[in-house]
Design a protein around this motif. Structure first.
Motif, PDB file in Angstrom:
ATOM      1  N   SER A 168     -59.622  21.282 105.243  1.00 44.85           N
ATOM      2  CA  SER A 168     -59.971  22.537 105.936  1.00 44.85           C
ATOM      3  C   SER A 168     -60.735  23.455 104.991  1.00 44.85           C
ATOM      4  O   SER A 168     -60.295  24.570 104.690  1.00 44.85           O
ATOM      5  N   ASN A 190     -61.845  27.108  98.201  1.00 43.32           N
ATOM      6  CA  ASN A 190     -61.084  26.166  99.016  1.00 43.32           C
ATOM      7  C   ASN A 190     -59.645  25.997  98.529  1.00 43.32           C
ATOM      8  O   ASN A 190     -58.761  25.671  99.332  1.00 43.32           O
ATOM      9  N   SER A 194     -50.676  20.651  98.578  1.00 43.14           N
ATOM     10  CA  SER A 194     -50.933  21.693  99.588  1.00 43.14           C
ATOM     11  C   SER A 194     -49.651  22.067 100.332  1.00 43.14           C
ATOM     12  O   SER A 194     -49.392  23.251 100.572  1.00 43.14           O
ATOM     13  N   ASN A 223     -53.958  24.679 100.989  1.00 40.31           N
ATOM     14  CA  ASN A 223     -55.250  23.981 100.986  1.00 40.31           C
ATOM     15  C   ASN A 223     -55.661  23.649  99.556  1.00 40.31           C
ATOM     16  O   ASN A 223     -55.429  24.440  98.633  1.00 40.31           O
ATOM     17  N   HIS A 279     -52.792  21.154 104.465  1.00 37.95           N
ATOM     18  CA  HIS A 279     -54.056  20.643 104.997  1.00 37.95           C
ATOM     19  C   HIS A 279     -54.840  19.826 103.975  1.00 37.95           C
ATOM     20  O   HIS A 279     -55.967  19.413 104.277  1.00 37.95           O
TER      21      HIS A 279
END
Length: 238
Positions: free
Chosen positions: A205, A219, A175, A156, A201
């Motif tokens: 996400s 994140n 990612s 991510n 992702h």
């Protein structure tokens, strides 16, 4: 007045039943004594401990119920329990709570690793000091590998607001590449690859806001999602 024959028979029957009740209690105690003597006659100390524990559970069913509620319906730790206990001990011992988190769900357990723990900033280049945590996770996976259904490694990134084609492609690539790097580290540590897969992702996400540096730091992560096998899922849902 002379007592009737029926009254005599009723009294005799009542006395017999009381005697039988006392006799059954004595037989139960003798049986318990024989079980304990049998266990003590064996050299195997483990057998003695198991017999003692089982006998105690028979005499104290409420205590047995409490233990079952703590460890699961089968009286044993679940796969998620094993993973959570071992990794939480490691995280606490090495003061990694700000960089590693565990999220449990009905599906399994998700190990979330901040990208700063594993990679150089904005790259898929691994840091030298990432090995200990990967080794620990690899050891846990190897321990429960036959009990799990699947492991997905998910990369991510954070959304920094650049949505042009070049930056979107770069976020997807970064990612996915980071997820692949972690998968390779796990297999290098001896984890079998047949239950492993990767996902990228990009920044789609998020688990925190992308409007602050702290949120974007959360994140930017790699997740190792460990899925329970079908039988354990069914047990937990009952």
């Amino acid at each position: 007045m002379r007592r009737s024959r029926i009254e005599d028979e009723e009294e005799h029957s009542s006395s017999s039943e009381r005697w039988l009740l006392t006799y059954s209690d004595m037989i139960t105690l003798l049986l318990a004594l024989f079980i304990i003597m049998y266990g003590m006659s064996a050299v195997d100390s483990t057998k003695v401990q198991n017999l003692s524990k089982e006998f105690e559970q028979v005499l104290n069913p409420s205590d047995n119920k409490s233990e079952t509620e703590e460890t699961g319906t089968s009286g044993t730790y679940t796969t998620v329990d094993k993973i959570s206990k071992k990794l939480n001990n490691y995280i606490s011992k090495n003061k990694l709570s700000s960089q590693v988190s565990l999220v449990e769900s009905d599906a399994g357990i998700n190990i979330q690793l901040k990208d700063s723990l594993l990679f150089q900033p904005n790259t898929a280049d691994l840091l030298d000091e990432q090995s200990p945590i990967i080794q620990e996770i690899s050891g846990v996976l190897s321990l429960v590998y036959d009990e799990i259904d699947h492991v997905s490694i998910i990369g991510n990134t954070a959304d920094v607001g650049n949505r042009d084609r070049y930056n979107e492609e770069d976020a997807w690539r970064l990612s996915a590449t980071r997820a692949l790097k972690v998968l390779t580290l796990l297999t290098d540590q001896g984890v079998k690859p047949d239950k492993l897969s990767i996902e990228g992702h990009s920044h789609y996400s998020p688990i925190a806001t992308n409007k602050t540096s702290e949120g974007r730091a959360k994140n930017r992560r790699v997740e190792i999602m460990i899925y329970k096998n079908s039988s354990e899922k069914n047990t937990s849902q009952q």
